[in-house]
Every structure is written in structure tokens, then in C-alpha cells.
Design a protein around this motif. Structure first.
Motif, PDB file in Angstrom:
ATOM      1  N   MET A 249     -42.768 -14.195  17.041  1.00  0.00           N
ATOM      2  CA  MET A 249     -43.843 -13.273  16.678  1.00  0.00           C
ATOM      3  C   MET A 249     -44.704 -13.836  15.559  1.00  0.00           C
ATOM      4  N   ASP A 250     -44.089 -14.549  14.626  1.00  0.00           N
ATOM      5  CA  ASP A 250     -44.861 -15.197  13.563  1.00  0.00           C
ATOM      6  C   ASP A 250     -45.714 -16.329  14.119  1.00  0.00           C
ATOM      7  N   SER A 251     -45.122 -17.148  14.987  1.00  0.00           N
ATOM      8  CA  SER A 251     -45.839 -18.315  15.497  1.00  0.00           C
ATOM      9  C   SER A 251     -46.954 -17.939  16.463  1.00  0.00           C
ATOM     10  N   LEU A 252     -46.811 -16.814  17.174  1.00  0.00           N
ATOM     11  CA  LEU A 252     -47.824 -16.391  18.134  1.00  0.00           C
ATOM     12  C   LEU A 252     -48.739 -15.299  17.584  1.00  0.00           C
ATOM     13  N   ASN A 253     -48.651 -15.010  16.295  1.00  0.00           N
ATOM     14  CA  ASN A 253     -49.499 -14.008  15.636  1.00  0.00           C
ATOM     15  C   ASN A 253     -49.382 -12.628  16.297  1.00  0.00           C
ATOM     16  N   LEU A 254     -48.142 -12.214  16.601  1.00  0.00           N
ATOM     17  CA  LEU A 254     -47.925 -10.931  17.248  1.00  0.00           C
ATOM     18  C   LEU A 254     -47.788  -9.790  16.254  1.00  0.00           C
ATOM     19  N   HIS A 255     -47.597 -10.091  14.960  1.00  0.00           N
ATOM     20  CA  HIS A 255     -47.500  -9.034  13.944  1.00  0.00           C
ATOM     21  C   HIS A 255     -48.887  -8.470  13.681  1.00  0.00           C
ATOM     22  N   LYS A 256     -49.021  -7.165  13.838  1.00  0.00           N
ATOM     23  CA  LYS A 256     -50.295  -6.499  13.573  1.00  0.00           C
ATOM     24  C   LYS A 256     -50.032  -5.291  12.688  1.00  0.00           C
ATOM     25  N   GLY A 257     -50.904  -5.074  11.745  1.00  0.00           N
ATOM     26  CA  GLY A 257     -50.726  -3.945  10.852  1.00  0.00           C
ATOM     27  C   GLY A 257     -49.660  -4.229   9.809  1.00  0.00           C
ATOM     28  N   ALA A 258     -49.188  -3.155   9.169  1.00  0.00           N
ATOM     29  CA  ALA A 258     -48.182  -3.293   8.119  1.00  0.00           C
ATOM     30  C   ALA A 258     -46.835  -3.624   8.723  1.00  0.00           C
ATOM     31  N   ALA A 259     -46.077  -4.422   8.031  1.00  0.00           N
ATOM     32  CA  ALA A 259     -44.744  -4.796   8.503  1.00  0.00           C
ATOM     33  C   ALA A 259     -43.786  -3.625   8.357  1.00  0.00           C
ATOM     34  N   SER A 260     -42.905  -3.486   9.307  1.00  0.00           N
ATOM     35  CA  SER A 260     -41.912  -2.419   9.248  1.00  0.00           C
ATOM     36  C   SER A 260     -40.856  -2.752   8.213  1.00  0.00           C
ATOM     37  N   GLN A 261     -40.328  -1.711   7.563  1.00  0.00           N
ATOM     38  CA  GLN A 261     -39.311  -1.933   6.548  1.00  0.00           C
ATOM     39  C   GLN A 261     -37.971  -2.306   7.160  1.00  0.00           C
ATOM     40  N   GLN A 262     -37.755  -1.947   8.404  1.00  0.00           N
ATOM     41  CA  GLN A 262     -36.514  -2.313   9.076  1.00  0.00           C
ATOM     42  C   GLN A 262     -36.792  -2.586  10.548  1.00  0.00           C
ATOM     43  N   ARG A 263     -35.853  -3.244  11.188  1.00  0.00           N
ATOM     44  CA  ARG A 263     -36.021  -3.634  12.584  1.00  0.00           C
ATOM     45  C   ARG A 263     -36.016  -2.403  13.482  1.00  0.00           C
ATOM     46  N   THR A 264     -36.906  -2.405  14.459  1.00  0.00           N
ATOM     47  CA  THR A 264     -36.963  -1.329  15.442  1.00  0.00           C
ATOM     48  C   THR A 264     -36.697  -1.902  16.836  1.00  0.00           C
ATOM     49  N   TYR A 265     -36.311  -1.017  17.762  1.00  0.00           N
ATOM     50  CA  TYR A 265     -35.922  -1.453  19.106  1.00  0.00           C
ATOM     51  C   TYR A 265     -36.652  -0.618  20.149  1.00  0.00           C
ATOM     52  N   ASP A 266     -36.735  -1.191  21.360  1.00  0.00           N
ATOM     53  CA  ASP A 266     -37.336  -0.474  22.485  1.00  0.00           C
ATOM     54  C   ASP A 266     -36.313   0.404  23.190  1.00  0.00           C
ATOM     55  N   ASN A 267     -35.078  -0.032  23.264  1.00  0.00           N
ATOM     56  CA  ASN A 267     -34.029   0.810  23.839  1.00  0.00           C
ATOM     57  C   ASN A 267     -32.665   0.332  23.379  1.00  0.00           C
ATOM     58  N   VAL A 268     -31.711   1.223  23.496  1.00  0.00           N
ATOM     59  CA  VAL A 268     -30.324   0.932  23.152  1.00  0.00           C
ATOM     60  C   VAL A 268     -29.463   1.388  24.321  1.00  0.00           C
ATOM     61  N   THR A 269     -28.589   0.512  24.783  1.00  0.00           N
ATOM     62  CA  THR A 269     -27.666   0.846  25.862  1.00  0.00           C
ATOM     63  C   THR A 269     -26.299   1.165  25.269  1.00  0.00           C
ATOM     64  N   ILE A 270     -25.810   2.361  25.546  1.00  0.00           N
ATOM     65  CA  ILE A 270     -24.533   2.822  25.008  1.00  0.00           C
ATOM     66  C   ILE A 270     -23.534   2.925  26.146  1.00  0.00           C
ATOM     67  N   LYS A 271     -22.389   2.300  26.012  1.00  0.00           N
ATOM     68  CA  LYS A 271     -21.323   2.412  27.004  1.00  0.00           C
ATOM     69  C   LYS A 271     -20.306   3.421  26.493  1.00  0.00           C
ATOM     70  N   VAL A 272     -19.989   4.415  27.346  1.00  0.00           N
ATOM     71  CA  VAL A 272     -19.122   5.543  26.969  1.00  0.00           C
ATOM     72  C   VAL A 272     -17.758   5.368  27.641  1.00  0.00           C
ATOM     73  N   ASP A 273     -16.706   5.816  26.953  1.00  0.00           N
ATOM     74  CA  ASP A 273     -15.355   5.627  27.502  1.00  0.00           C
ATOM     75  C   ASP A 273     -15.031   6.575  28.650  1.00  0.00           C
ATOM     76  N   ASP A 274     -15.763   7.713  28.763  1.00  0.00           N
ATOM     77  CA  ASP A 274     -15.498   8.663  29.840  1.00  0.00           C
ATOM     78  C   ASP A 274     -16.787   9.421  30.155  1.00  0.00           C
ATOM     79  N   LEU A 275     -17.020   9.673  31.459  1.00  0.00           N
ATOM     80  CA  LEU A 275     -18.265  10.319  31.877  1.00  0.00           C
ATOM     81  C   LEU A 275     -18.418  11.723  31.309  1.00  0.00           C
TER      82      LEU A 275
END
Length: 442
Positions: A249-275
Motif C-alpha cells: 500500500m505504501d509502494s503503490l500509494n494506496l493510502h488515502k486520507g488520514a491513517a487509521s489508528q489500528q488495523r481494520t479488516y474486510d471480514n473475519v471468519t469464525i469457526k465454531v465448535d458446534d452449530l
């Protein structure tokens, strides 16, 4: 029993006709149940199994993107952040939590001057790829920044610049030419050995093209279990670590606007022990201002459709048996009139009404039993033909229809009960026959 069996053997044409009708209905029921069971097994292993029912997909309530953190307070609250991931990891009944972030689609250029325009770049903890059910075909995960892992689809569709331009021009000038699409599909499905190669990503901005630093292919994933390679090739992903993602992201100039204070994600996959814990966990996740989804509704929908299909198929078999029962009623009613002298003599010799009724019902049940046994033979022949047709025409090697031992008693039971119920009216009619009148008429 002896008298009933003697009548079944003596009246060969009537016996054959009744047996044929019952056997068709019995075979229809056995085949319907067998197809339903095979379809259910196929869905559970090939389709429902691929849905990963024990997983919850968590997404932010606002769209993530480069430079998060410059929105309103409500938007900030809806982001999927490191803090929220740590809270989710503390919930009970969770086996694993895997976070991902999509950088976007880029043109990828390999060290041997091949290019691919349709690959998505995903940031993930590379050490968790195996936890997601992936299998490495070549190589593995590397710790250093700049290392890549390609899925199976990302190894397809690589072409040199001249071939890519030629195909695009041909499709633009003659889009309805089947030979052009055939050649395009050939290149799209062609697998290229990418392990150990270097790759650069190409990004367009206002100043023109920007190329990323050289990236190294350290691992290639195999086709996902239960998925066909012809479908897997359309899902093209390159996995990088979060550190490599920041570097890109730094090398391709993908950062736009203010930098986030912490990492953010598009999705999280959670595996559960029982349905059974999925819905309570989704309720807890919703309190974090996040969206949670699962595939349980899809499974229930498929199961409902399958139950409907089995009910329809079973109904067709029962309808055929009802038609067969009519033929038995007609045949045995005619037999009653033809055998009035025999019935009269039996009564004169001391046979009572229950014995007469029992003889006719026994005869009808024998017809049902013989028809059921013949139906089992028919069902095996039908299922053998269906398996050959499915393999040859549909190409669904995972769908195999088999007659299970538990299915046979069901078919026999329906056949025998059809015979018994069909023989009730003729049996009552025979039992009411006047012995003296029957002897005098004949």
C-alpha cells in the motif's frame, strides 16, 4: 396358505399382470427413496459440506478501505478493528478466528513476462491458511515481507502481452465467433507453474502506471476439497501477510486520507465448535456493531427442497401402487365369481366366513409379495441405468445412487399392504357367497 398358493400358480396370466403392476409401483418407491438418499448424501458432502456450516462470516457495518479513520463517529463504530477481533476471540465455543483484508484487483506481471488481469490480492495471516481448509500443492508460507501464496485459480489465465492483446482484439471485433471464445477459454484454463517466480503488481493512478516491488511466490494452494478444478480456476487470489500488505500500500500509494489508528479488516471468519452456538454468537457479534452471517438458512432451504422432491417421488410410487391395487381388485373380484362352486363346496365341507376371507386375503398378499420381489429386481436395473446415465451425461461422479438394505423392506411393505387392502373387498364378497346357490348354478 396352500389353497392360496395353488390359485396363484394356476392363474398365471392374472398373477403376471397383478405382479407387474405392483412391481412397477414397488420399484418406483425404492428408486425414489434411493435417489432421495443419494441426493441428500451428495448435497451434504459436495454442496452443504462446501458451505462450511460451522463458520460465521463477520463484516463491518461500513465499508472498509485505505485510509480508514477519517469518517464520522458512527462510521468508526462500524469498522472491523483489531480491538473487536480480540473481543471475538474471547467468546466461548470459538475454535479459530481468521481476519482478512482485500487490497483490490491488480494486473500481475510475472518474471517471465506473463500477465494476469483478474487476480484479487488478499491480506491474511498466512499461517492460518491451512486452518481455513486449504492444502498446499507446492511450497508453503514464508515469513519474510514480499512473499506470496497463490491459490489454484491464480495459477490459471497467465498469458504473454501479445496473446492477451490479440485475444482482446478478436473478441471485440468478432464477439460471436465460437472459435475465439474456445481459444480464450483454453488460455484461461491453462495452469502455469508459478512456484519460485517473481511477480509485480501494476497500479494506475493520475501519474500513469506504478509497479510494485518484486514479490516472491513461496507457495501454491491445491484445488479446494470437494470443488472441481473447472470451477476453482475462476476464483483467483494471491494471499500476502498484513506486513506485506502495508508495504504494498505504501509502494503503490494506496493510502488515502488520514491513517487509521489500528488495523481494520474486510471480514473475519469464525469457526465454531458446534452449530447450536452459531445464533447466540451472532447475537453477541451484533452488539459490536458488526454484521454476522452463516449458511444455516441455505442448508435448511436445500434440505426443504430435497424433502419436497422425495415426497413427490414417493407420491408417484404410491399412485402407481394404487393403480396396481385396482387391477388386483378387479382380478380377484372376477376370480370370486369364477370360483363360486369352489367356495360353495368349501362352505358345505365346514369352512366358515373368516376362513374364506383369510384365503382370499392371503392370495392377495402373496401377489403383493411376489410383485414386491420383482420390483426389487426392477429397481436394481433402473438404478444401474441411472448411474450410467449420470456418469456419462451429467459428469457428477460424486452422485452415486445405491439401494440400501433399509430401503428394501419399505418397498416390500408397500407392495404387501397394497395386496392386502386390494384383497379385502373380494374376500368379503367371496365370504358372503351362498353355498347352495353357488353349487346349483355351476
Amino acid at each position: 396358505m396352500r389353497l392360496a398358493w395353488g390359485q396363484v400358480k394356476r392363474r398365471k396370466v392374472v398373477t403376471a399382470l397383478c405382479m407387474t403392476g405392483i412391481s412397477i409401483g414397488c420399484a418406483a418407491i425404492i428408486v425414489a427413496i434411493s435417489i432421495g438418499n443419494a441426493a441428500q448424501n451428495y448435497l451434504e458432502t459436495e454442496i452443504i459440506g462446501g458451505m462450511k456450516l460451522d463458520e460465521i462470516i463477520v463484516t463491518p457495518q461500513v465499508s472498509n478501505g485505505p485510509g480508514e479513520g477519517n469518517g464520522t463517529a458512527a462510521e468508526e463504530r462500524g469498522l472491523l478493528t483489531d480491538d473487536k477481533v480480540r473481543v471475538i476471540q474471547g467468546f466461548d465455543h470459538i475454535q479459530s478466528v481468521i481476519a482478512t483484508k482485500q487490497l483490490g484487483y491488480f494486473r500481475s506481471i510475472s518474471s517471465d513476462n506473463l500477465m494476469n488481469d483478474g487476480i484479487s490480492i488478499m491480506a491474511v495471516d498466512l499461517s492460518q491458511l491451512v486452518e481455513q481448509g486449504n492444502r498446499f500443492k507446492q511450497g508453503g508460507t514464508l515469513e519474510q515481507i514480499g512473499a506470496l501464496v497463490l491459490n489454484y485459480g491464480a495459477t490459471t489465465g497467465w498469458k504473454d502481452a501479445q496473446t492477451s492483446e490479440r485475444l482482446m482484439n478478436m473478441m471485440s471485433s468478432d464477439p460471436n465467433n465460437p472459435k475465439v471464445w474456445e481459444e480464450y477459454q483454453m488460455y484461461e484454463g491453462m495452469v502455469t507453474d508459478m512456484i519460485g517466480k517473481s511477480i509485480q503488481l501494476e497500479q494506475m493512478d493520475n501519474n500513469g502506471k506504478i509497479l510494485s516491488p518484486q514479490l516472491y511466490v513461496g507457495g501454491v494452494l491445491d484445488v479446494p476439497a470437494g470443488q472441481d478444478a473447472q470451477f476453482a480456476m475462476y476464483d483467483r487470489r494471491i494471499y500476502v501477510s498484513f506486513e506485506t500488505a502495508e508495504w504494498l500500500m505504501d509502494s503503490l500509494n494506496l493510502h488515502k486520507g488520514a491513517a487509521s489508528q489500528q488495523r481494520t479488516y474486510d471480514n473475519v471468519t469464525i469457526k465454531v465448535d458446534d452449530l447450536q452456538h452459531i445464533k447466540p454468537l451472532e447475537a453477541l457479534i451484533a452488539k459490536l456493531a458488526l454484521n454476522a452471517s452463516d449458511n444455516l438458512a441455505m442448508r435448511d432451504q436445500i434440505s426443504t427442497q430435497l424433502d419436497t422432491f422425495k415426497a413427490i417421488a414417493l407420491g408417484v410410487g404410491i399412485f402407481i401402487l394404487l393403480l396396481a391395487s385396482i387391477s388386483i381388485i378387479v382380478a380377484m373380484t372376477m376370480s370370486t365369481y369364477q370360483r363360486r362352486r369352489q367356495i360353495g363346496i368349501m362352505k358345505v365341507l365346514g369352512a366358515d366366513m373368516p376362513q374364506i376371507r383369510s384365503m382370499f386375503i392371503m392370495e392377495a398378499s402373496l401377489l403383493g409379495l411376489l410383485g414386491g420381489l420383482l420390483g426389487i429386481v426392477f429397481s436394481y436395473l433402473l438404478i444401474k441405468g441411472l448411474n450410467s446415465f449420470i456418469t456419462a451425461s451429467a459428469g457428477m461422479s460424486g452422485l452415486h445412487i445405491a439401494v440400501t438394505v433399509g430401503t428394501l423392506p419399505i418397498g416390500i411393505a408397500f407392495a404387501v399392504m397394497t395386496g392386502i387392502f386390494s384383497g379385502i373387498y373380494p374376500a368379503i364378497s367371496a365370504a358372503r357367497t351362498n353355498a347352495l346357490l353357488a353349487i346349483k348354478r355351476d
